[in-house]
Write an enzyme that holds these catalytic residues in place. Structure first.
Site, PDB file in Angstrom:
ATOM      1  N   THR A 281      40.727  63.745 -32.320  1.00 51.20           N
ATOM      2  CA  THR A 281      40.086  64.848 -31.600  1.00 51.20           C
ATOM      3  C   THR A 281      39.783  64.424 -30.171  1.00 51.20           C
ATOM      4  OG1 THR A 281      39.068  65.662 -33.635  1.00 51.20           O
ATOM      5  CG2 THR A 281      38.109  66.414 -31.581  1.00 51.20           C
ATOM      6  N   GLN A 311      41.840  70.228 -35.475  1.00 56.24           N
ATOM      7  CA  GLN A 311      41.146  69.960 -34.212  1.00 56.24           C
ATOM      8  C   GLN A 311      42.142  69.833 -33.059  1.00 56.24           C
ATOM      9  OE1 GLN A 311      40.841  68.220 -37.103  1.00 56.24           O
ATOM     10  NE2 GLN A 311      38.792  67.321 -37.321  1.00 56.24           N
ATOM     11  N   GLN A 333      40.241  75.522 -33.329  1.00 57.54           N
ATOM     12  CA  GLN A 333      39.206  74.582 -33.771  1.00 57.54           C
ATOM     13  C   GLN A 333      38.948  73.544 -32.667  1.00 57.54           C
ATOM     14  OE1 GLN A 333      39.872  72.847 -37.624  1.00 57.54           O
ATOM     15  NE2 GLN A 333      38.157  71.436 -37.454  1.00 57.54           N
ATOM     16  N   ASP A 334      37.652  73.376 -32.327  1.00 54.80           N
ATOM     17  CA  ASP A 334      37.236  72.345 -31.354  1.00 54.80           C
ATOM     18  C   ASP A 334      37.777  72.603 -29.951  1.00 54.80           C
ATOM     19  OD1 ASP A 334      36.059  71.240 -33.547  1.00 54.80           O
ATOM     20  OD2 ASP A 334      37.082  69.317 -33.435  1.00 54.80           O
ATOM     21  N   ASP A 355      33.847  75.369 -35.050  1.00 52.52           N
ATOM     22  CA  ASP A 355      33.139  74.370 -34.239  1.00 52.52           C
ATOM     23  C   ASP A 355      33.662  74.354 -32.804  1.00 52.52           C
ATOM     24  OD1 ASP A 355      32.080  73.725 -36.728  1.00 52.52           O
ATOM     25  OD2 ASP A 355      33.400  72.008 -37.016  1.00 52.52           O
ATOM     26  N   ARG A 423      26.596  74.693 -37.010  1.00 53.24           N
ATOM     27  CA  ARG A 423      26.345  73.864 -38.185  1.00 53.24           C
ATOM     28  C   ARG A 423      26.134  72.419 -37.719  1.00 53.24           C
ATOM     29  NH1 ARG A 423      31.901  72.628 -41.504  1.00 53.24           N
ATOM     30  NH2 ARG A 423      33.319  72.326 -39.752  1.00 53.24           N
ATOM     31  N   TRP A 425      26.674  68.847 -37.195  1.00 57.67           N
ATOM     32  CA  TRP A 425      27.688  67.797 -37.252  1.00 57.67           C
ATOM     33  C   TRP A 425      27.031  66.433 -37.476  1.00 57.67           C
ATOM     34  CZ3 TRP A 425      30.818  65.879 -32.420  1.00 57.67           C
ATOM     35  CH2 TRP A 425      31.852  65.044 -32.839  1.00 57.67           C
TER      36      TRP A 425
END
Length: 517
Positions: A281, A311, A333-334, A355, A423, A425
Site C-alpha cells: 500500500t 489497496q 480502496q485506499d 477506507d 472504522r 485501523w
C-alpha cells in the site's frame, strides 16, 4: 550518514554525563518507570547507574537519543537483510522498511537538533511520524502475506522506545497563540506563498507540457530540475493540461515544491500500482510526497487499478505543513493516504470505496466533497480508517464543513451497499466530523467495527453539529470511544487553528471562513 556519526558522538556524551544532585530516589529506574515501556528503557539506560538526569526535560532528551541510537542500529540490521529476501514481495516490503527507517532517523534527529528550534508541538508531530513509520514497515509484510521470514529478523525495541518519548511530551491539541496568524494565513506559510495561493495566476520556475510548449514534457524532469536548484526556496512547477502517466516521488530533499495545474478536471496525474499487483500500500501511490512545505493546486491525483486490485493509493503524503487546494483524488480502496505529519486539504474532491481516506497524519479536510463510489459486490464503503497507534500521538482526521455524498455510479444501487463514516485501523484511531453534511448513504450506525471489539473502547470518534439525512445520531453505535460532541470547546480542538497549527486559505469563492467553528 556523516550527520548520524556526529549525532552518535553527542548521544555518547549526553548518555554518560554524570549528574549527582537532585536525583529522584531509585535513579534511572525511577525515570524509566514513568514510561509505558520501562523494561527496554532500563535495559539500555542503566548500564551505568551513576549517570541519572535531574529533570524530565533531560530524561526526555536522553530517551529520544536512545531511540535514535537504536533506530540507526535497526536500519543497519535491516539493510543486511536485503539479500535474504526470498521473493519480490519480500523485497518490496523490505525496500519500504529501508525508506521508513531512514525517515524515522530523520524525524528523531530533527527533534533534538539544536538548530531546528523545535517546539513541543513540532516534537510530538515528528515523534508521532517516527512511530507511524515503524508501524508502516510491519504492515507491508503482513498485507503482502510474507511476514513469516524476514520480518521476525527485524525485531527490535524501536517502537517501544519511541512510545516512551511520546509519553514524555505534551499531547494537548490546542497549540495556537493569539498572534499565530497574519493576514488570514498561518505564520508558517511565508508571505510569498500567501500571494501564490491567493493569486489566480502564478509565475512558475518551470513549465511542464506534454506538447512541448513548456520547458519539459514530464513532471519527473521538472522535479529533477528542482533538485538542482540552490537553496530550499519555493519552487513552482506549472503542469499544463493533460493526463500524465507517471509515478512521481517528491522526497525529503525536495522542500517547498508547489505543483500548479490547470484545474482538477484538466491536469491529471495517473498510475495503477496496487497491492493486487504486487506493491505494498505504501508504495502503490501514483504520487508520493514527503518533502516539507509541499503545496498542490488544481490537480487530480488518480489510481486506475480498480476495486478488484484492493489497496491502490492515488496520493500518499508524509509532507509536514503540506497543503492541497482544489485538488482531486480518485481511486477505490485506499485512495488518499494521509500517512503522517501535519496536512491541510481545502475544497478538494475525494472519491473511493473502502477506507479511502486513511493514515496517521494530523489532518484537517475543510470544504471538501467526499464521494463514496460503487464498491465490489459484498463490500461496504468506509470513508476513513485512521491509524493512531499510541494515545500520545497528536494525530487524527478532522473533516469540517464538508459533504459526504454518493458518486454517480453508486446512486442507482444505493440500497445494495452500506456506507460508514469510519472504522478503527489502529488501537487509538481518532476521527471527527464537524459541521458536515451527511447524505442518506450514511448508515444509521455511522461507524463500522474493524475486527470484533478491537479498539472500540480506546478509539475517539466524534460528531459535532452535522446536518443532512445521514446525520441523525439516535441509532449510532454505542461504543465507549464514540461520542456526540456537544461542547464547542471540545469540537474546537479539531479545527485548523488548534489541531494542525495551521489555517484554511481564504477561499477565492468568498465563502465565509473562520479558523475555529
Amino acid at each position: 550518514m556523516a550527520e548520524f556519526l556526529l549525532l552518535f558522538i553527542s548521544i555518547s556524551s549526553f548518555l554518560f554525563q554524570s549528574v549527582h544532585s537532585n536525583v529522584p530516589s531509585g535513579g534511572m529506574n525511577w525515570w524509566c518507570n514513568q514510561t509505558p515501556y520501562p523494561e527496554p528503557c532500563k535495559y539500555f539506560m542503566t548500564h551505568n547507574p551513576n549517570y541519572v538526569p535531574k529533570h524530565k526535560s533531560d530524561f526526555k532528551k536522553m530517551a529520544i537519543e536512545l531511540a535514535l541510537e537504536r533506530a540507526i542500529r535497526a536500519e543497519g540490521n535491516t539493510k543486511t537483510l536485503g539479500p535474504k529476501c526470498r521473493n519480490e514481495r519480500e523485497k518490496s516490503a523490505w525496500a519500504d522498511c529501508m525508506k521508513l527507517y531512514q525517515n524515522t532517523i530523520l524525524q528523531l534527529n530533527k527533534t533534538i537538533d539544536p538548530n531546528t528550534k523545535c517546539t513541543d508541538f513540532d516534537a510530538q508531530t515528528w515523534l508521532s511520524t517516527a512511530l507511524t513509520n515503524i508501524e508502516t514497515c510491519r504492515t507491508g509484510f503482513v498485507e503482502l502475506g510474507v511476514s513469516d521470514f524476514v520480518l521476525p529478523l527485524m525485531s527490535n525495541n524501536v517502537s517501544k522506545l519511541i512510545c516512551n518519548t511520546l509519553a514524555l511530551g505534551n499531547n494537548e491539541t490546542t497549540h495556537e497563540t493569539t498572534n499565530y496568524y497574519k493576514n488570514g494565513f498561518p505564520r508558517w506559510v511565508p508571505p510569498g506563498d500567501r500571494r501564490l495561493l491567493q493569486s489566480s495566476s502564478v509565475r512558475p520556475n518551470i513549465v511542464v507540457a506534454q506538447d512541448g510548449s513548456g520547458n519539459v514534457r514530464t513532471i519527473r524532469a521538472a522535479l529533477d530540475a528542482a533538485a538542482r536548484r540552490s537553496g530550499n526556496g519555493r519552487f513552482v512547477i506549472q503542469v499544463r493540461r493533460g493526463v500524465y502517466r507517471e509515478n512521481v516521488e517528491i522526497g525529503n530533499g525536495l522542500r517547498n515544491i508547489m505543483l500548479v495545474g490547470d484545474g482538477m478536471t484538466n491536469t491529471i496525474i495517473t498510475g495503477s500500482r496496487s497491492v493486487g499487483g504486487g506493491s505494498t500500500t505504501f508504495n502503490s501511490a501514483t504520487v508520493i510526497v514527503t518533502g516539507e512545505g509541499f503545496i498542490a493546486r488544481g490537480i487530480t491525483f488518480r489510481n486506475t487499478a480498480g476495486p478488484q486490485n484492493n489497496q491502490a493509493v492515488a496520493l500518499r503524503s508524509g509532507a509536514d505543513l503540506s497543503v492541497f487546494h482544489r485538488c482531486g483524488f480518485e481511486g477505490y480502496q485506499d485512495t488518499l493516504y494521509v500517512h503522517s505529519q501535519r496536512q491541510f486539504y481545502k475544497e478538494c474532491y475525494i472519491y473511493g470505496t473502502v477506507d479511502f481516506i486513511f493514515g496517521n497524519a494530523a489532518v484537517v479536510l475543510q470544504n471538501c466533497m467526499i464521494y463514496a463510489r460503487r464498491p465490489m459486490n459484498g463490500q461496504s464503503n468506509v470513508v476513513t480508517a485512521q491509524g493512531r497507534s499510541d494515545p500520545n500521538q497528536n494525530t487524527g482526521i478532522s473533516i469540517q464543513n464538508s459533504r459526504i455524498m454518493a458518486s454517480a455510479d453508486l446512486v442507482p444501487v444505493l440500497g445494495s451497499f452500506r456506507t460508514f463514516l469510519g472504522r478503527p485501523w489502529r488501537q487509538y484511531s481518532r476521527t471527527v466530523y464537524i459541521q458536515t453534511y451527511l447524505d442518506s448513504l450514511v448508515n444509521p450506525a455511522g461507524w463500522l467495527e474493524w475486527d470484533g471489539n478491537f479498539a472500540l473502547n480506546t478509539l475517539y470518534y466524534g460528531e459535532y453539529r452535522n446536518s443532512g439525512p445521514g446525520s441523525g445520531t439516535g441509532r449510532r453505535v454505542r461504543w465507549r470511544g464514540y461520542r456526540v460532541i456537544t461542547s464547542a470547546t471540545e469540537a474546537g480542538r479539531f479545527t485548523p487553528a488548534n489541531f494542525i497549527a495551521g489555517r484554511s486559505w481564504l477561499p477565492a469563492t468568498g465563502v465565509p471562513f473562520t479558523a475555529g467553528l
